[in-house]
Design an enzyme around this catalytic site. Structure first.
Site, PDB file in Angstrom:
ATOM      1  N   GLN A  18      57.828  73.888 147.636  1.00 47.63           N
ATOM      2  CA  GLN A  18      56.838  73.487 148.644  1.00 47.63           C
ATOM      3  C   GLN A  18      57.315  73.708 150.078  1.00 47.63           C
ATOM      4  OE1 GLN A  18      56.201  69.613 146.301  1.00 47.63           O
ATOM      5  NE2 GLN A  18      54.249  69.869 147.318  1.00 47.63           N
ATOM      6  N   HIS A 112      61.289  70.374 139.766  1.00 51.60           N
ATOM      7  CA  HIS A 112      60.081  69.881 140.448  1.00 51.60           C
ATOM      8  C   HIS A 112      58.978  70.932 140.263  1.00 51.60           C
ATOM      9  CE1 HIS A 112      58.537  67.072 143.789  1.00 51.60           C
ATOM     10  NE2 HIS A 112      57.519  67.830 143.432  1.00 51.60           N
ATOM     11  N   ASN A 156      60.720  65.774 137.994  1.00 55.50           N
ATOM     12  CA  ASN A 156      59.710  65.186 138.847  1.00 55.50           C
ATOM     13  C   ASN A 156      58.372  65.156 138.104  1.00 55.50           C
ATOM     14  OD1 ASN A 156      58.687  64.457 141.698  1.00 55.50           O
ATOM     15  ND2 ASN A 156      57.269  66.044 141.011  1.00 55.50           N
ATOM     16  N   GLU A 157      57.836  63.985 137.946  1.00 50.90           N
ATOM     17  CA  GLU A 157      56.514  63.791 137.341  1.00 50.90           C
ATOM     18  C   GLU A 157      56.285  64.629 136.083  1.00 50.90           C
ATOM     19  OE1 GLU A 157      53.424  64.050 140.298  1.00 50.90           O
ATOM     20  OE2 GLU A 157      54.207  62.311 141.363  1.00 50.90           O
TER      21      GLU A 157
HETATM   22  C1  BGC Z   1      54.414  65.639 143.671  1.00 50.88           C
HETATM   23  C2  BGC Z   1      54.502  66.409 144.955  1.00 50.88           C
HETATM   24  C3  BGC Z   1      53.127  66.491 145.589  1.00 50.88           C
HETATM   25  C4  BGC Z   1      52.687  65.093 145.919  1.00 50.88           C
HETATM   26  C5  BGC Z   1      51.374  64.980 146.656  1.00 50.88           C
HETATM   27  C6  BGC Z   1      53.471  64.489 143.695  1.00 50.88           C
HETATM   28  O1  BGC Z   1      52.604  64.663 142.635  1.00 50.88           O
HETATM   29  O2  BGC Z   1      55.687  65.277 143.228  1.00 50.88           O
HETATM   30  O3  BGC Z   1      55.044  67.660 144.679  1.00 50.88           O
HETATM   31  O4  BGC Z   1      53.101  67.319 146.696  1.00 50.88           O
HETATM   32  O5  BGC Z   1      52.611  64.327 144.755  1.00 50.88           O
HETATM   33  O6  BGC Z   1      50.303  65.387 145.891  1.00 50.88           O
END
Ligand code: BGC
Length: 413
Positions: A18, A112, A156-157
């Site tokens: 990002q 990520h 991440n998520e």
């Molecule tokens: C993610 C980020 C994303 C942010 C805002 C999260 O889901 O880890 O990569 O930019 O939320 O949407």
């Protein structure tokens, strides 16, 4: 109570794809350049953070924050299967060293959303041996970087693919997805292009949970001794009518990964909004409630609810590894931060072990399929000149961080 616990970590986060720019060896770069594509625009130079990281880290320190959460990019570190780039690993050593020089605690995420092209070309996370490859990358990276890492997360998520099965505020055009995937498969000459966002969510989850547990050990096998966790996406899920559908959603989307976090050194939670669920599923924003640039509700109270949800299920410490809002109106960000932190304080006052708050995001950046439109940053970025401008919300959060307390008496009930 207006003060946060001693040694509370205050930070801001980014993710490699990002912000770094030109992540050309990644699967997402391929998808961004397919025709048609789901992406509103390609990431291109992003925030050129790859070259400007030291300025950005100094900037983060200058407002009063003491932690930087960022991800290392697998597609750079292992550009071809089994070949590791020492020069890219050295790059991340410099990023880590820069954090320490500025008295910033580095928190590193090892995955990520983006993967190397070769990983996608061989089928991605749906492949049975995907975890072996991820674990090898973690082990190799930890060996090179571990002595400089303070906190780490495997994923991440990772529950996002499950969450995407429910969301109603984003229309994903199925035919575009199919055509984009076909084109990516053709471009890379693989069998079936396997990207984190696409594919069989159950299969992917099964493989990623197993990989997480093995990666914990791999990340601890090198030099350094740092806690390792996983960062899970949570929403305040509110049942409208019978709770069974809401409970089904929580059991499917959140609980498996919260449990995985519970068997790690910490659980990271990432919270942005609430979601109302009726017997049919997600209902979308309620009429009259303010929505953010992401199309979901402005709902800072979600953080406290999610802290309590997670704390009911794990015994390990919790870090808020993401919380934030997409808006052009920075005053809304200030209010969002204030109300989120007041909620966090109430959770802490009731005995929940929360160790830190990391805001998403340090910079306005590439918001995946939505491109550069949504503004999540504490710092604005002019993408023509790459000039950074600190927003008032950064100073607001920085003041809280410096004093480790809220500026006004918070209502703690
Ligand atoms: C993610 C980020 C994303 C942010 C805002 C999260 O889901 O880890 O990569 O930019 O939320 O949407």
């Amino acid at each position: 109570m207006t003060s946060f616990p001693r040694d509370f970590v205050w930070g801001a986060a980014t993710a490699a794809h990002q912000v770094e720019g030109n992540n050309i060896n990644s699967d997402l770069w391929v998808l961004e350049h397919c025709k048609p594509t789901l992406f509103e625009e390609p990431s291109l130079d992003a925030c050129d953070h790859y070259h400007r990281f030291s300025d950005d880290i100094r900037l983060l320190a200058s407002v009063g924050l003491n932690c930087y959460r960022f991800s290392v990019e697998w597609a750079r570190i292992e550009p071809e299967e089994g070949h590791f780039s020492i020069s890219e690993l050295d790059h991340y050593r410099r990023v880590l060293a820069c954090c320490h020089e500025n008295k910033i605690t580095p928190m590193v995420t090892f995955y990520h959303f983006s993967s190397p092209r070769w990983f996608a070309a061989r089928g991605g996370w749906e492949k049975r041996d995907a975890g072996d490859l991820f674990v090898r990358y973690c082990e190799r990276s930890a060996k090179h970087l571990g002595d400089l890492i303070s906190l780490a997360s495997t994923f991440n998520e990772p529950n996002l693919p499950q969450l995407l099965r429910w969301v109603s505020n984003v229309e994903i055009p199925f035919t575009t997805v199919m055509r984009m995937s076909r084109q990516a498969t053709k471009a890379l000459g693989g069998n079936k292009f396997g990207c984190f966002f696409l594919g069989d969510a159950d299969r992917l989850q099964h493989h990623m949970i197993a990989a997480h547990h093995r990666a914990l050990a791999a990340l601890k096998s090198g030099p350094g001794a740092y806690p390792v966790g996983v960062n899970v996406s949570l929403q305040d899920e509110q049942a409208v009518g019978p709770a069974s559908k809401r409970d089904q959603k929580c059991a499917q989307v959140y609980d498996p990964w919260i449990a995985a976090g519970g068997h790690s050194d910490f659980l990271g939670i990432q919270v942005y909004t609430r979601c109302r669920v009726n017997k049919k599923g997600d209902m979308g924003p309620e009429h009259g409630v303010e929505v953010t640039q992401m199309g979901y509700e402005f709902w800072p109270d979600a953080l406290e609810v999610c802290l309590r949800y997670a704390a009911d299920r794990v015994k390990v410490p919790i870090y808020i590894t993401e919380s934030g809002i997409a808006t052009d109106n920075d005053a809304r960000r200030v209010e969002y931060i204030q109300r989120s932190l007041e909620g966090a304080l109430r959770a802490i006052a009731s005995g929940i072990d929360v160790r830190g708050y990391i805001h998403w995001s340090l910079l306005d950046n590439f918001e995946w399929i939505f491109g550069y439109r949504p503004k999540f940053g504490l710092v604005a970025v002019d993408r023509t000149t790459q000039q950074r401008t600190i927003k008032p919300s950064a100073h607001y959060l920085g003041e809280i961080a410096r004093h480790n307390r809220m500026p006004h008496p918070a209502s703690v009930g």
